[in-house]
Motif scaffolding. Structure first.
Motif: not given
Ligand code: PMP
Length: 427
Positions: A92-96, A135-139, A185-189, A212-217, A235-240
């Motif tokens: 569904g997304n990177a979180t999933e 880390e993003h809470h998802a990771n 891979h790349v910090s979202n913060a 590897l959480d590649a969401c931001q790379s 990774f999530s499609a919506h960021k690409v």
């Molecule tokens: N990891 C990082 C580094 C992110 O930036 C994000 C999105 N903010 C996520 C994980 C989670 O992505 P999503 O909400 O699309 O599942």
């Protein structure tokens, strides 16, 4: 990218023509979600208009066409990542994707149910899972939960006072008991590329899985996870520049084949009796239920869009934006940049704390000028806490961002403290 190319790219994003409070929209929130070029929307629509049908079942022609389009999307994603189609799971997304890994490993750890058939990556009490402090809470949360379920210990590679990962610490945090090392891979913060060698080499030396959480790379850098030496990447499609509702889990074939399913249902099985199910190999094992067909097709189109420009050229162009952004912020009094100053080793992203002004108030000022940025903790509360902050304001660029938009943001940021009458700021 030349100016003409940039104009051509911008023309493909209808939303960029929006006006906000009488100003042209400057969309500087691509790190939260990217805008979508028309061809992505058209690709999804074309699927519904021409070939909508359930996949992997049914004898009829439309079903075969839909299946072919869905599997073609998987091949496109695989090609983009330098991988094979067996290694691509649509989520569904990177979180999933991250939850899939943690949940499947959790099931393997119990030795019960389907997990009993795939025990090889199960954890036992005292095993270690390593993440970093940014880390993003998802990771983070999926690994906290896996640790709680199995008695494993969650360990953290710290960041320094600027919010930069302490690369030297990784070799001490990772030990013979470490079974999983998961990091962005790349910090979202901070926008910084993580110290890959420092994290991956010690993990591999002890045979730990590297996630590897590649969401931001993925939107900004060429991503070849197998070459990086990791075992899984999400990774999530919506960021690409792709649709909502779909993400990618890439996993080495040996890993995916060795993990039990995380969810159960139709389409993922070979035979089912009233007592027990037998599961298909990956990736089908991890895609139970009717899949995200239109979204996969939209994602494939987004990756063709990105590859048509070339991620190497996107990276070079965005690096110039990163330099402009960070050079501009570096000289500003009262502005603290998360991750420290400087554009090197960074994507075109900056999160800032404005001395004396809450991030939400600062974000409001920018919105009044038509500039869209993100405010808050960006799902990285531990990092903000470590830096003594509760929130920051994040400026992030995409392939369509212009130098002028960066300048507008810099101008706006430079005026925030005096706007709010912060003592010591210029009148
Ligand atoms: N990891 C990082 C580094 C992110 O930036 C994000 C999105 N903010 C996520 C994980 C989670 O992505 P999503 O909400 O699309 O599942």
């Amino acid at each position: 990218l030349t100016e003409a190319e940039l104009d051509g790219i911008r023309a493909q994003f209808p939303i960029l023509a929006t006006e906000v409070h009488g100003h042209p929209l400057a969309y500087l929130d691509s790190a939260a979600t990217a805008q979508k070029p028309l061809r992505v929307l058209d690709a999804e629509r074309a699927f519904y208009a021409e070939a909508n049908s359930a996949v992997h079942r049914g004898a009829h022609t439309l079903a075969a066409d839909a299946t072919e389009r869905y599997e073609e999307a998987r091949r496109t994603v695989a090609g983009h990542l330098g991988a094979t189609e067996h290694e691509i799971v649509f989520t569904g997304n990177a979180t999933e994707g991250l939850n899939l890994l943690a949940t499947a490993i959790g099931h393997a750890s119990t030795g019960r149910g389907a997990g009993a058939d795939f025990p090889s990556h199960g954890l036992v009490e005292g095993d270690e899972i390593v993440v970093t402090e940014l880390e993003h809470h998802a990771n983070l949360i999926p690994w906290q939960e896996l640790a709680a379920r199995t008695g494993a210990i969650l360990k953290v590679v710290p960041v320094d006072d600027d919010g930069v990962i302490e690369a030297d610490a990784a070799a001490d945090v990772i030990t013979q008991r470490t079974r999983i090392v998961a990091f962005a891979h790349v910090s979202n913060a901070t926008g910084r590329v993580s110290p890959l060698d420092a994290l991956i080499a010690p993990a591999r030396a002890v045979g730990a899985l590297v996630v590897l959480d590649a969401c931001q790379s993925a939107p900004h850098l060429e991503l070849r996870p197998a070459e990086l030496g990791v075992d899984a990447a999400v990774f999530s499609a919506h960021k690409v520049y792709g649709p909502n509702g779909i993400g990618v889990l890439w996993g080495r074939r040996e890993l995916l084949d060795a993990l039990p399913p995380h969810l159960y249902g139709g389409s993922a099985i070979t035979t089912v009796t009233l007592e027990k199910a037998h599961f298909l190999p990956a990736p089908a094992r991890f895609e139970p239920g009717t899949p995200r067909i239109a979204q996969a097709i939209g994602l494939a189109e987004a990756l063709r869009f990105v590859d048509g420009i070339g991620l190497d050229r996107i990276a070079a162009s965005e690096h110039a934006l990163a330099a402009r952004l960070h050079d501009g912020l570096a000289g500003m009094p009262g502005i603290r940049v998360l991750g420290g100053p400087g554009a090197d080793g960074r994507v075109a992203l900056a999160s800032i704390d404005v001395d004396g002004v809450h991030a939400h108030d600062a974000g409001q000022v920018l919105d009044d000028l038509g500039i869209a940025v993100r405010v808050g903790h960006h799902c990285a509360q531990p990092l903000h806490r470590r830096l003594g902050l509760t929130a920051s304001l994040r400026i992030s660029a995409g392939v369509h961002t212009t130098p002028d938009e960066i300048d507008r943001a810099l101008d706006a940021v430079s005026g925030i403290r005096s706007f709010f009458g912060v003592a010591g700021s210029a009148a």
